[in-house]
Design a protein around this motif. Structure first.
Motif, short mmCIF file in Angstrom:
data_model
loop_
_atom_site.label_atom_id
_atom_site.label_comp_id
_atom_site.label_asym_id
_atom_site.label_seq_id
_atom_site.Cartn_x
_atom_site.Cartn_y
_atom_site.Cartn_z
N HIS A 72 -9.82 0.39 -4.26
CA HIS A 72 -9.08 -0.81 -4.65
C HIS A 72 -9.59 -2.05 -3.90
O HIS A 72 -8.80 -2.74 -3.24
CB HIS A 72 -7.58 -0.63 -4.37
N TRP A 75 -7.64 -5.48 -4.36
CA TRP A 75 -6.30 -5.73 -3.84
C TRP A 75 -6.29 -6.92 -2.90
O TRP A 75 -7.12 -7.05 -2.01
CB TRP A 75 -5.80 -4.53 -3.06
N SER A 76 -5.31 -7.78 -3.09
CA SER A 76 -5.08 -8.84 -2.11
C SER A 76 -4.33 -8.22 -0.94
O SER A 76 -3.92 -7.06 -1.00
CB SER A 76 -4.25 -9.96 -2.75
N GLU A 79 -0.97 -7.08 -2.21
CA GLU A 79 -0.99 -5.88 -3.03
C GLU A 79 -1.27 -4.62 -2.21
O GLU A 79 -0.79 -3.54 -2.53
CB GLU A 79 -2.05 -5.99 -4.13
N GLY A 80 -2.05 -4.76 -1.16
CA GLY A 80 -2.42 -3.62 -0.33
C GLY A 80 -1.64 -3.50 0.95
O GLY A 80 -2.02 -2.76 1.85
N GLN A 81 -0.52 -4.20 1.04
CA GLN A 81 0.21 -4.23 2.30
C GLN A 81 0.71 -2.85 2.74
O GLN A 81 0.73 -2.57 3.94
CB GLN A 81 1.36 -5.23 2.24
#
Length: 117
Positions: A72, A75-76, A79-81
């Motif tokens: 991924h 992913w920002s 989004e990837g937190q």
């Protein structure tokens, strides 16, 4: 959370997940999914009971790095937190180890090599 949200659904829906799993290294869907299940089901159980804790964090960390970097990359941070949070948590466990109440602590008195893992 890793066990409940990601691991157990993969384990219980193995055939369905075979069609969904990404295979960034070309190992085949079955092997990739099996390795993901190992990292998301069995390793968190070892960590939770304190057995081979540091060793058990390595597959989890590898899985998380692969998912953030190769699977991924789009992913920002928002989004990837969840993945980044898990990376921080499992890295902390890798550095800190289990605790004095862990199952592995009692075993390390019998087998000193276990205390290093």
């Amino acid at each position: 959370m890793l066990l409940l949200v990601h691991g157990l659904p993969k384990l219980f829906n193995f055939e369905h997940e075979l069609g969904l799993i990404e295979d960034p290294f070309g190992l085949g869907a079955r092997l990739t999914l099996s390795l993901a299940i190992f990292a998301e089901v069995f390793c968190p159980i070892f960590i939770a009971v304190g057995l081979l804790t540091r060793l058990a964090t390595l597959p989890v960390l590898f899985l998380l790095v692969v998912s953030v970097i190769w699977v991924h990359p789009e992913w920002s941070l928002a989004e990837g937190q969840f993945a980044w949070l898990l990376l921080i948590i499992f890295s902390t466990i890798l550095v800190g180890g289990s605790g004095r109440l862990a199952l592995g602590t009692g075993l390390s008195h019998r087998w000193p090599l276990l205390s290093k893992l």
